[in-house]
Write a protein that holds these residues in place. Structure first.
Motif, mmCIF file in Angstrom:
data_model
loop_
_atom_site.group_PDB
_atom_site.id
_atom_site.type_symbol
_atom_site.label_atom_id
_atom_site.label_comp_id
_atom_site.label_asym_id
_atom_site.label_seq_id
_atom_site.Cartn_x
_atom_site.Cartn_y
_atom_site.Cartn_z
ATOM 1 N N UNK A 1 0.922 -1.193 0.125
ATOM 2 C CA UNK A 1 0.027 0.179 0.095
ATOM 3 C C UNK A 1 0.576 0.932 0.249
ATOM 4 N N UNK A 2 0.618 2.262 -0.615
ATOM 5 C CA UNK A 2 1.550 3.767 -0.695
ATOM 6 C C UNK A 2 0.836 4.228 0.220
ATOM 7 N N UNK A 3 1.866 5.063 1.047
ATOM 8 C CA UNK A 3 1.554 5.818 1.974
ATOM 9 C C UNK A 3 0.597 7.182 1.986
ATOM 10 N N UNK A 8 5.346 9.339 -6.927
ATOM 11 C CA UNK A 8 6.586 9.081 -6.919
ATOM 12 C C UNK A 8 6.677 9.920 -8.630
ATOM 13 N N UNK A 9 8.008 10.358 -8.564
ATOM 14 C CA UNK A 9 8.172 10.743 -10.093
ATOM 15 C C UNK A 9 9.716 10.828 -10.701
ATOM 16 N N UNK A 91 11.069 6.690 7.874
ATOM 17 C CA UNK A 91 11.952 5.934 7.515
ATOM 18 C C UNK A 91 10.422 4.319 7.976
ATOM 19 N N UNK A 92 10.546 3.695 6.826
ATOM 20 C CA UNK A 92 9.063 2.169 7.971
ATOM 21 C C UNK A 92 7.976 2.073 7.270
ATOM 22 N N UNK A 93 7.773 3.423 6.432
ATOM 23 C CA UNK A 93 6.409 3.551 6.008
ATOM 24 C C UNK A 93 5.804 3.199 4.485
ATOM 25 N N UNK A 94 6.581 2.072 4.086
ATOM 26 C CA UNK A 94 6.470 1.631 2.488
ATOM 27 C C UNK A 94 6.049 2.679 1.416
ATOM 28 N N UNK A 97 9.234 0.519 -0.274
ATOM 29 C CA UNK A 97 8.567 -0.371 -0.954
ATOM 30 C C UNK A 97 7.885 0.536 -2.566
ATOM 31 N N UNK A 98 7.212 1.393 -2.266
ATOM 32 C CA UNK A 98 6.811 1.890 -3.612
ATOM 33 C C UNK A 98 7.419 2.272 -4.316
ATOM 34 N N UNK A 99 9.194 3.142 -3.654
ATOM 35 C CA UNK A 99 10.003 2.925 -5.140
ATOM 36 C C UNK A 99 10.281 1.656 -6.109
ATOM 37 N N UNK A 100 10.411 0.879 -4.796
ATOM 38 C CA UNK A 100 11.338 -0.154 -5.482
ATOM 39 C C UNK A 100 10.533 -0.781 -6.691
#
Length: 181
Positions: A1-3, A8-9, A91-94, A97-100
């Protein structure tokens, strides 16, 4: 889930204004401290940058740059993940993961495979994101020939969306200044 509030761009280095480059360098210094060198910064330039903003503030970065590797004896075009980090305060808010997920999409669309050298802190994130530890011998192509880099074992990961790569084969990266992996 995206925070909530995260955007993201993706921008190529050529389209990053000087002010954004300066902000990125500050961010990466905050993430990595004194261990982020001028060579590390140089390695992150020349490719695609995923910029993460939380409520308008730059909080994360990942760069995918093209490199040339050998998998066994076969040349491969590699999307190499550089300078990925999230500001320590968020950090640790997702965000990572979203960038990856965005990085994985870039690799899938443009490269034979992805590769990176993981910190101990990042290893879990990358493995959860579909990256696998390379199990074969590692080396670097130098002007004097291939030089083994066994000290990197366990820290080099690959992302192979198109299929199996036979991770027991030798993996050889191109030569560059600073850290080769």
């Amino acid at each position: 889930m995206t925070p909530p509030g995260l955007s993201l761009r993706v921008r190529h280095t050529a389209f990053l204004p000087g002010s954004t480059r300066a902000a990125l360098r500050e961010l990466l210094n905050a993430v990595y401290g004194d261990s982020f060198s001028d060579d590390d910064w140089d390695h992150a330039l020349g490719g695609l940058h995923t910029l993460a903003r939380l409520e308008g503030q730059l909080v994360g970065h990942a760069a995918v740059v093209q490199r040339a590797f050998l998998v066994g004896d076969a040349p491969r075009r590699v999307g190499y993940l550089e300078a990925m980090g999230v500001h320590p305060a968020v950090q640790r808010r997702g965000i990572g993961r979203a960038m990856l997920r965005r990085v994985n999409l870039q690799v899938t669309r443009a490269y034979d495979l992805g590769a990176l050298s993981a910190s101990d802190e990042g290893l879990g994130l990358y493995r959860a994101g579909g990256w696998a530890v390379w199990r074969g011998p590692l080396g670097v192509m130098t002007p004097g020939g291939v030089v083994p880099t066994p000290e990197e074992a366990g820290g080099v990961l690959v992302y192979a969306p198109a299929g199996e790569l036979h991770p027991h084969l030798p993996l050889t990266c191109d030569f560059r200044s600073g850290d080769v992996w």
